[in-house]
Design an enzyme around this catalytic site. Sequence first.
Site, PDB file in Angstrom:
ATOM      1  N   ASP A 206      11.053  -1.408  12.884  1.00 28.99           N
ATOM      2  CA  ASP A 206      12.194  -2.347  12.792  1.00 28.99           C
ATOM      3  C   ASP A 206      12.124  -2.607  11.344  1.00 28.99           C
ATOM      4  O   ASP A 206      11.431  -2.232  10.376  1.00 28.99           O
ATOM      5  CB  ASP A 206      11.830  -3.574  13.666  1.00 28.99           C
ATOM      6  CG  ASP A 206      10.447  -3.904  13.314  1.00 28.99           C
ATOM      7  OD1 ASP A 206       9.311  -3.392  13.838  1.00 28.99           O
ATOM      8  OD2 ASP A 206      10.359  -4.795  12.149  1.00 28.99           O
ATOM      9  N   ASP A 208      11.818  -5.455  10.001  1.00 26.68           N
ATOM     10  CA  ASP A 208      11.048  -7.000   9.758  1.00 26.68           C
ATOM     11  C   ASP A 208      12.233  -8.021   9.821  1.00 26.68           C
ATOM     12  O   ASP A 208      13.083  -7.947  10.968  1.00 26.68           O
ATOM     13  CB  ASP A 208      10.232  -6.943   8.395  1.00 26.68           C
ATOM     14  CG  ASP A 208       9.281  -8.110   8.349  1.00 26.68           C
ATOM     15  OD1 ASP A 208       8.876  -8.323   9.335  1.00 26.68           O
ATOM     16  OD2 ASP A 208       9.324  -8.725   7.417  1.00 26.68           O
TER      17      ASP A 208
END
Length: 260
Positions: A206, A208
């Site tokens: 991902d 963050d």
Amino acid sequence: MRIGLIGGSGFDDPDFVSGMRTVKKGTPYGPLSSDIVLGKVGDVEVAILSRHGRGHRIRPSAVNYRAHIWALKDEGVTHIIATTACGSLREEIKPGHLVFPDQFIDMTRTRKSTFHEGDQVVHIAVADPFCEKLRRILAETASSEEIAHHPRGTVVTIEGPRFSTRAESRMYRMWGGDIINMSTVPEAVLAREAGICYATAAMSTDYDAWHESEEPVTWEMIATTMRKNVENVKKIFFKALPRIRFEECTCRTAIETALV
Ligand SMILES: [Zn+2]
């Protein structure tokens, strides 16, 4: 020579190990997150430990890192390949990419990060906290298998269990962080104290919290990307194993010059 694998998700059922036997171990530092699975992959002796226990029951701050490294050392482990999920702090490190970090920034606060708490003071050198030889083997394996990866990077390890605020995430980017996780420290440091070569295969899951056009990270996002990409991590592990040699390495002798 025996290779330790400290696994995240996807390594819960190590059906790829032959001659498998399970060892339940006590340690001077308390219990492990899981039993240790011993056996062989091809001709290589391995020892596999699940960092967060089966079904991911143990949060990162509660993992008994000292017990884990002590137990693997006690089983004759000379090299550790650690797998971890991580958030990406860089546009070019896309979800699903692997990163083999060569530096960390330690933002943990509450963890026991040395084996030496008594009279013996130890200042272990971690200018280069990962085994360079092992890191290079992982990166070369990813190249030859044509798996999207980044051969170096700085991992920021935070205490958790919460994720970062946007301000924190932006700050880590300014500091030079490339990825972020909750488990590399003190695992890498303790391995160095124990004289074990240690490298990490980090899977980006991902962006963050810093990325304005992406949704901030959730656990569901991480789990989905992990499920989709765990085969790449396994492939790296299998293909890298036969390339590892028991040779001179500064990781093994760092402790000798660290004792006060
Ligand atoms: Zn080494």
